[in-house]
Design an enzyme around this catalytic site. Structure first.
Site, PDB file in Angstrom:
ATOM      1  N   LYS B 147     -46.958  58.867  15.229  1.00 32.44           N
ATOM      2  CA  LYS B 147     -47.847  58.131  14.362  1.00 32.44           C
ATOM      3  C   LYS B 147     -48.301  58.887  13.234  1.00 32.44           C
ATOM      4  O   LYS B 147     -48.046  60.031  13.355  1.00 32.44           O
ATOM      5  CB  LYS B 147     -48.785  57.394  14.980  1.00 32.44           C
ATOM      6  CG  LYS B 147     -49.763  58.263  15.919  1.00 32.44           C
ATOM      7  CD  LYS B 147     -50.928  57.304  16.416  1.00 32.44           C
ATOM      8  CE  LYS B 147     -51.075  57.359  18.024  1.00 32.44           C
ATOM      9  NZ  LYS B 147     -52.352  56.648  18.290  1.00 32.44           N
ATOM     10  N   LYS B 172     -43.645  58.421  22.919  1.00 27.61           N
ATOM     11  CA  LYS B 172     -43.444  57.018  22.631  1.00 27.61           C
ATOM     12  C   LYS B 172     -43.332  56.733  21.496  1.00 27.61           C
ATOM     13  O   LYS B 172     -44.322  57.616  20.686  1.00 27.61           O
ATOM     14  CB  LYS B 172     -44.220  56.087  23.450  1.00 27.61           C
ATOM     15  CG  LYS B 172     -45.707  56.135  23.230  1.00 27.61           C
ATOM     16  CD  LYS B 172     -46.378  55.219  24.312  1.00 27.61           C
ATOM     17  CE  LYS B 172     -47.786  55.415  23.907  1.00 27.61           C
ATOM     18  NZ  LYS B 172     -48.268  54.527  22.750  1.00 27.61           N
ATOM     19  N   HIS B 263     -47.069  48.612  27.372  1.00 32.08           N
ATOM     20  CA  HIS B 263     -48.220  48.887  26.699  1.00 32.08           C
ATOM     21  C   HIS B 263     -49.290  47.668  26.466  1.00 32.08           C
ATOM     22  O   HIS B 263     -48.760  46.527  26.716  1.00 32.08           O
ATOM     23  CB  HIS B 263     -47.788  49.181  25.121  1.00 32.08           C
ATOM     24  CG  HIS B 263     -48.868  49.639  24.188  1.00 32.08           C
ATOM     25  ND1 HIS B 263     -49.969  48.896  23.694  1.00 32.08           N
ATOM     26  CD2 HIS B 263     -49.005  51.014  24.051  1.00 32.08           C
ATOM     27  CE1 HIS B 263     -50.653  49.722  23.124  1.00 32.08           C
ATOM     28  NE2 HIS B 263     -50.152  50.827  22.882  1.00 32.08           N
TER      29      HIS B 263
END
Lengths: 383, 383
Positions: B147, B172, B263
């Site tokens: 991210k 991930k 998630h």
């Protein structure tokens, strides 16, 4: 990572707007409002991102923050289209993804500009389409559910036949009927579809049978196509059990081409607390329309769930109909305990464009067919 | 309908058990307990069903009702297998379908007999399988997320490379990355998978890259297969956005054959109120295992969500591991704000079989790779 190198990149400037209520004292609410802007987009320590227009627009922008009442603040945040895919899955992920893990944040409404709305086809039929299919233009539609779970397909089909003959416009499977051994899907749907077609031939009406296609992931489309071929004239689905985008998938599929009725099972928790999750306006109106549902079933303010107020139901009526670009208005479908005794209390609220659902309530009288006729007669008398 | 004619029919006698907490005063709670038995099965006026064993067993049976604390009653209800399909979709529909529309009912746990558990394959890998894939047997696994949203695929891949070189075991996608124009799915996944494979070659380790395959309904499987072919070694999904059964679909698919990481985005609302929805025990342990997830990510008791207590996390640890027929134990994955400073406070609770997730926290130091190394070194020092 050199985040500064992104300073020359430019976002489209297309943004969508989410109105939240934050049920906290002011200081905490403003902190949270700012945190939401970051959490629902970059989810990254904000202080590490340069203060240039690229990163400042990549995150949510707090457009408005104002006191609504004590410890409740209306918070309007805009997000860039670049945060979306754009599809309903990622829309929900941005507006209420990680923050679903924080209490007392409620999504009140979503406003999408036309550039984003154009990615959403919405319902195939909507109010106008369902009126055309049922050939009912001047009164509310009547809906019932075949039940109880435990009956054979043969008896459920007989019940569907009686209801159709009694003047019901839409007969749905009870939401708990799927593919149980007592009334397996293919057998039940074939028999019920046949029964409703036969009843329509006798009555000259256009009653729709809507089997429940809520199922394991790979079987949903398969069952929907089976239903279509068996002669079903609509489908019912429980969006929050199978994912909201499944409504779109069913609605868009041209081999199916049937109206999609959305059942609220399993989604109540997004709504009942009134301080977390979704408002009635968003949940049972905007969201269903964006997903492509033609009718939105929800617990009526009179009934056994006691989880909506009259104001909630008014909000749902409004959000099923307010202009939303190319997305058609849809039917609100209040249910959850309507009886012949309680329906008169709902008449003034819902007016004409509504689907009244009466399930168990129709079995309380002498005969099912008589109760259906009485229901129909009452609704017709209100024209 | 003559319900009496069913008196000669017999149900299998196989039943499953749901433990609820009802947060109401006693009189209201006992009424509600009885109502749940009907609402979640036949959903029909109970007085119309004959008192024979067929109908008495078709509904939920109130097995136990006892005071837990003031205005909170533990309520154990058994349901017949005949109410299920049996699959996870209809299981959820029975245990918390329509009653999701009634506040202050919480599902504490579900107990399925072996006859029902045998319909659920559960996770393909579980703890043992994931340890085999990562080649890490004697310590917790380390996980991070690439991210922020807004980076190019190239930069995300570079970040994945650095994290893999720094000793992270599972990388991930951030849960907000799907198929945005800034880092389109296929481009991002190809680059990141390649980067992690290259890093593994250099380091000799077995870091797994888990792209986020949360997507519109028809695209989920397509993206999962693309990821597998691109070299990804795991997948991440947001079950409550796409439907819980999608976890099973991905997990069972032998062309994919990858571990599935679940998630918690969008599902927090089932959990945060503590009085409605699901307990941590059911939500983040039992449900994920039944669905087929190999790891259950959830907000740690220390972190920015503040929605789990230490007791909740203890419950999750237990429910990811307790015997459940043929269903493997899985990894709990606490996240949501872990930093190098806070991890030491979690060590005693989670012991060895845990996946620690640190996202933004790894970017707070001098360099990403150094922070990863420090994280790894600390975890190794705790052996």
């Amino acid at each position: 990572m050199d985040f500064n190198k992104y300073s020359s990149k430019v976002l489209s400037g297309i943004r969508f707007i989410v109105t939240y209520s934050l049920f906290y004292p002011e200081e905490k609410a403003i902190q949270l409002a700012k945190a939401i802007c970051v959490e629902e987009t970059v989810e990254f320590p904000a202080q590490l991102l340069p203060k240039n227009s690229y990163w400042q627009n990549m995150v949510g922008v707090l457009e408005k923050f104002e006191r609504k009442e004590k410890d409740c603040f209306t918070t309007i945040i805009s997000y860039p289209i670049e945060a979306m895919s754009p599809d309903i899955v990622q829309l929900l992920n941005v507006i209420y993804g990680n923050i679903s893990m924080i209490e007392k944040i409620r999504v009140e409404r979503v406003d999408l500009p036309d550039e984003i709305l154009s990615y959403f086809k919405g319902p195939r039929f909507g109010i106008e389409g369902l009126r055309h299919l049922t050939n009912v233009y001047d009164r509310p539609l009547l809906c019932t559910a075949i039940k109880p779970m435990g009956l054979t397909s043969e008896d459920l089909a007989q019940m569907a036949f009686d209801c159709a003959c009694g003047g019901i416009d839409i007969i749905k499977d009870d939401h708990g009927l799927t593919d149980q051994t007592l009334a397996p899907y293919c057998e039940r749907v074939s028999r019920c579809a046949e029964a409703v077609i036969r009843a329509n031939r006798e009555s000259g009406e256009n009653c729709l049978y809507a089997p429940n296609v809520t199922a394991p992931a790979e079987k949903i489309l398969e069952r929907a196509i089976f239903a279509k071929r068996a002669g079903a004239q609509a489908l019912m689905i429980i969006p929050s059990l199978v994912g909201w985008d499944v409504v779109r998938m069913l609605s868009e599929n041209s081999e199916i081409g049937l109206p999609i009725l959305c059942h609220p099972s399993f989604n109540g928790v997004y709504f009942t607390s009134k301080i977390s999750g979704f408002s009635a306006f968003f949940m049972y109106g905007q969201l269903i329309r964006l997903a492509g549902g033609d009718a939105s079933f929800f617990p009526n303010f009179i009934g056994r769930f006691a989880s909506t107020t009259k104001q909630d139901c008014q909000d749902i009526i409004m959000s099923t109909k307010i202009p939303m670009g190319n997305i058609k208005p849809i039917f609100p479908g209040p249910g959850g305990g309507n009886t012949l005794e309680t329906i008169p209390k709902s008449i003034n609220l819902y007016k004409k464009d509504v689907i009244y659902i009466m399930g168990g309530g129709l079995h309380l009288g002498k005969s099912l067919i008589d109760s259906c006729k009485q229901f129909r007669k009452y609704i017709e008398s209100q024209k």
